[in-house]
Scaffold this motif. Structure first.
Motif, PDB file in Angstrom:
ATOM      1  N   ASN A 348      58.060  33.483  76.868  1.00 15.28           N
ATOM      2  CA  ASN A 348      59.009  34.271  76.068  1.00 15.28           C
ATOM      3  C   ASN A 348      58.470  34.361  74.646  1.00 15.28           C
ATOM      4  OD1 ASN A 348      59.652  31.787  74.830  1.00 15.28           O
ATOM      5  ND2 ASN A 348      61.291  31.395  76.324  1.00 15.28           N
ATOM      6  N   ASN A 349      59.285  34.839  73.724  1.00 17.96           N
ATOM      7  CA  ASN A 349      58.832  34.997  72.343  1.00 17.96           C
ATOM      8  C   ASN A 349      58.428  33.671  71.701  1.00 17.96           C
ATOM      9  OD1 ASN A 349      60.670  37.408  72.927  1.00 17.96           O
ATOM     10  ND2 ASN A 349      59.735  38.007  70.997  1.00 17.96           N
ATOM     11  N   ASP A 350      58.982  32.560  72.201  1.00 17.31           N
ATOM     12  CA  ASP A 350      58.732  31.263  71.569  1.00 17.31           C
ATOM     13  C   ASP A 350      57.447  30.605  72.052  1.00 17.31           C
ATOM     14  OD1 ASP A 350      61.111  31.459  70.122  1.00 17.31           O
ATOM     15  OD2 ASP A 350      62.272  30.640  71.802  1.00 17.31           O
ATOM     16  N   GLY A 351      56.985  30.953  73.280  1.00 10.85           N
ATOM     17  CA  GLY A 351      55.780  30.314  73.754  1.00 10.85           C
ATOM     18  C   GLY A 351      55.640  30.375  75.267  1.00 10.85           C
ATOM     19  N   LEU A 372      53.049  25.532  75.079  1.00 11.64           N
ATOM     20  CA  LEU A 372      52.489  26.197  73.906  1.00 11.64           C
ATOM     21  C   LEU A 372      53.640  26.754  73.084  1.00 11.64           C
ATOM     22  CD1 LEU A 372      50.134  27.366  72.223  1.00 11.64           C
ATOM     23  CD2 LEU A 372      50.167  29.351  73.733  1.00 11.64           C
ATOM     24  N   LYS A 373      53.777  26.292  71.841  1.00 13.64           N
ATOM     25  CA  LYS A 373      54.876  26.708  70.980  1.00 13.64           C
ATOM     26  C   LYS A 373      54.367  27.540  69.811  1.00 13.64           C
ATOM     27  CE  LYS A 373      57.805  22.647  71.877  1.00 13.64           C
ATOM     28  NZ  LYS A 373      58.519  21.507  71.243  1.00 13.64           N
ATOM     29  N   ASP A 374      55.186  28.502  69.415  1.00 11.19           N
ATOM     30  CA  ASP A 374      54.993  29.260  68.175  1.00 11.19           C
ATOM     31  C   ASP A 374      53.629  29.953  68.132  1.00 11.19           C
ATOM     32  OD1 ASP A 374      55.142  30.393  65.716  1.00 11.19           O
ATOM     33  OD2 ASP A 374      55.332  28.524  64.592  1.00 11.19           O
ATOM     34  N   PHE A 375      53.600  31.220  68.587  1.00 10.62           N
ATOM     35  CA  PHE A 375      52.344  31.975  68.627  1.00 10.62           C
ATOM     36  C   PHE A 375      51.760  32.200  67.234  1.00 10.62           C
ATOM     37  CE2 PHE A 375      54.320  33.473  72.656  1.00 10.62           C
ATOM     38  CZ  PHE A 375      53.360  32.932  73.509  1.00 10.62           C
ATOM     39  N   LEU A 380      49.568  23.384  71.079  1.00  6.67           N
ATOM     40  CA  LEU A 380      49.435  23.272  72.526  1.00  6.67           C
ATOM     41  C   LEU A 380      49.428  21.808  72.935  1.00  6.67           C
ATOM     42  CD1 LEU A 380      48.879  24.505  75.338  1.00  6.67           C
ATOM     43  CD2 LEU A 380      46.434  24.412  74.780  1.00  6.67           C
ATOM     44  N   ASN A 381      50.338  21.460  73.850  1.00  9.21           N
ATOM     45  CA  ASN A 381      50.379  20.127  74.438  1.00  9.21           C
ATOM     46  C   ASN A 381      50.058  20.227  75.920  1.00  9.21           C
ATOM     47  OD1 ASN A 381      51.227  18.650  72.097  1.00  9.21           O
ATOM     48  ND2 ASN A 381      53.284  19.517  72.372  1.00  9.21           N
ATOM     49  N   ILE A 382      49.082  19.443  76.389  1.00 11.10           N
ATOM     50  CA  ILE A 382      48.704  19.428  77.793  1.00 11.10           C
ATOM     51  C   ILE A 382      48.709  17.988  78.294  1.00 11.10           C
ATOM     52  CG2 ILE A 382      46.931  19.973  79.508  1.00 11.10           C
ATOM     53  CD1 ILE A 382      45.902  22.143  77.714  1.00 11.10           C
TER      54      ILE A 382
END
Length: 396
Positions: A348-351, A372-375, A380-382
């Motif tokens: 979505n728009n958030d990630g 993945l947050k905030d384009f 990025l957290n994996i």
């Protein structure tokens, strides 16, 4: 009594025949034909030619070989157009046409380098400036009281749209052929439509759709489907991205994306109301090759999403999910080939996020979660987990 009826019918037939002959040979080829040409030229500002105008007892009023030109380019041509109309409403300044039929229509649509379209000023109303008297402001002529025109159905068969885009480094040209369109007025205020067409190629691209337009509220509700779209035919639009699409197929309504070998099958529901456009999309990608620099992705995915754009506030929102199956990623030096990628992605728009991605990295079955947050300022957290054989750990 029967003889009188037969005589009357014969007289009527002779009168009708004589009237048709008179109209076809005296009135229509001269006065009416000239009026039609002048009227279209005045509305469009283009050069118009018309081969013939006649009345046919089966088809009604028939136009043959109508063309609208701009300099050397033929913008619109119609091989045949015919319609019937009711006579009695004419005395009340009304023209009622049950149906208009157009055959073998060709439209040349060009997107110019200045981002303008050659037909965007078509049929724009042009005001007439009255002679100006000294000391008085300019005046525009008022439209004279004319006829009210009502058309209930429009049918277009075997039409072609020739599209040319001059904004790309290499001009892009593509035809949409075998277009069939039916428009019908559903009283009191709905306009229904249904269309189909195809883009020729190795495998013809099939385009179809239907829907309705509510005139008072300016509301559109339509369903559109595209099948067998060959991405490689549109690769010119991705040149600025440095992305190449190889073999594979995609079903999508996405704009500005270029694919290589393969096809596109997609479906979308489009709704427009009060400056808000809503799209519900279903996209299928199968064995699609997407390449940027040394990185190559071979993707198979089913994507479902919803998009909303507010033309007034210029706000764009989207959300959806992608189901990835049997995909592959290669060309990443530190990871080698990542194979058998499967899982679901939410976006979505958030990630972007996923709780159930699986893949083979260095031949090892791996599970992963990502977020993945905030384009605009991405983070990025994996989290991955796998069982590593000791000999592989030593080699790494």
């Amino acid at each position: 009594m029967k003889k009188k009826i037969i005589i009357i019918l014969i007289i009527l037939a002779l009168l009708v025949s004589a009237t048709v002959v008179y109209l076809n040979n005296v009135v229509l080829p001269t006065k009416v034909k000239a009026l039609i040409i002048q009227g279209i030229e005045k509305k469009t500002g283009k050069k118009v030619t018309l081969e013939s105008l006649k009345i046919n007892i089966f088809k009604g009023l028939v136009l043959k070989n109508l063309t609208i030109c701009e300099e050397k380019d033929v913008l619109v041509s119609v091989e045949e157009a015919y319609c019937r109309f009711f006579i009695w409403p004419v005395f009340r300044k009304q023209i009622i046409i049950p149906s208009i039929n157009l055959k073998s229509v060709i439209v040349f649509l060009e997107r110019k380098k200045g981002q303008t379209v050659n037909l965007q000023d078509f049929f724009q109303p042009k005001s007439t400036i009255l002679p100006q008297e000294p000391g008085k402001p300019k005046q525009e002529a008022k439209a004279s009281a004319g006829f009210n025109l009502t058309v209930y159905r429009v049918s277009i068969t075997d039409a072609t749209i020739i599209f040319q885009d001059d904004t790309l480094p290499q001009p892009f040209t593509k035809n949409i052929e075998n277009i069939n369109l039916k428009l019908s007025l559903s009283l009191p205020d709905h306009l229904k439509f249904k269309f189909s067409g195809q883009i020729p190629g190795e495998t013809p691209v099939i385009i179809s759709g239907s829907g309705e337009f509510k005139i008072p509220g300016q509301e559109l509700d339509a369903d559109i489907r595209i099948e067998n779209l060959l991405p490689k035919d549109f690769s010119g639009y991705a040149q600025n991205w440095g992305i190449n699409f190889g073999k594979g197929s995609v079903n999508s309504l996405a704009n500005g994306i270029n694919f290589g070998k393969g096809s596109v099958n997609s479906s979308a529901n489009i709704k427009f109301k009060k400056d808000i456009l809503n799209l519900s999309l279903e996209v299928q990608a199968k064995n699609l090759d997407i390449q940027k620099d040394k990185i190559l992705a071979q993707l198979s995915s089913d994507i479902k999403g919803n998009l909303e754009y507010n033309f007034k506030d210029k706000l764009f929102q989207y959300a959806g999910n992608a189901s990835i199956t049997s995909s592959r990623l290669s060309g990443i030096e530190s990871a080698g080939d990542i194979e058998e990628i499967n899982g679901n992605l939410l976006f979505n728009n958030d990630g972007i996020s996923s709780d159930n991605l699986t893949a083979k990295v260095w031949g090892i079955a791996t599970q992963a979660k990502l977020n993945l947050k905030d384009f605009s300022n991405p983070l990025l957290n994996i989290h991955t987990s796998s069982s590593l054989p000791l000999d592989l750990v030593q080699a790494l």
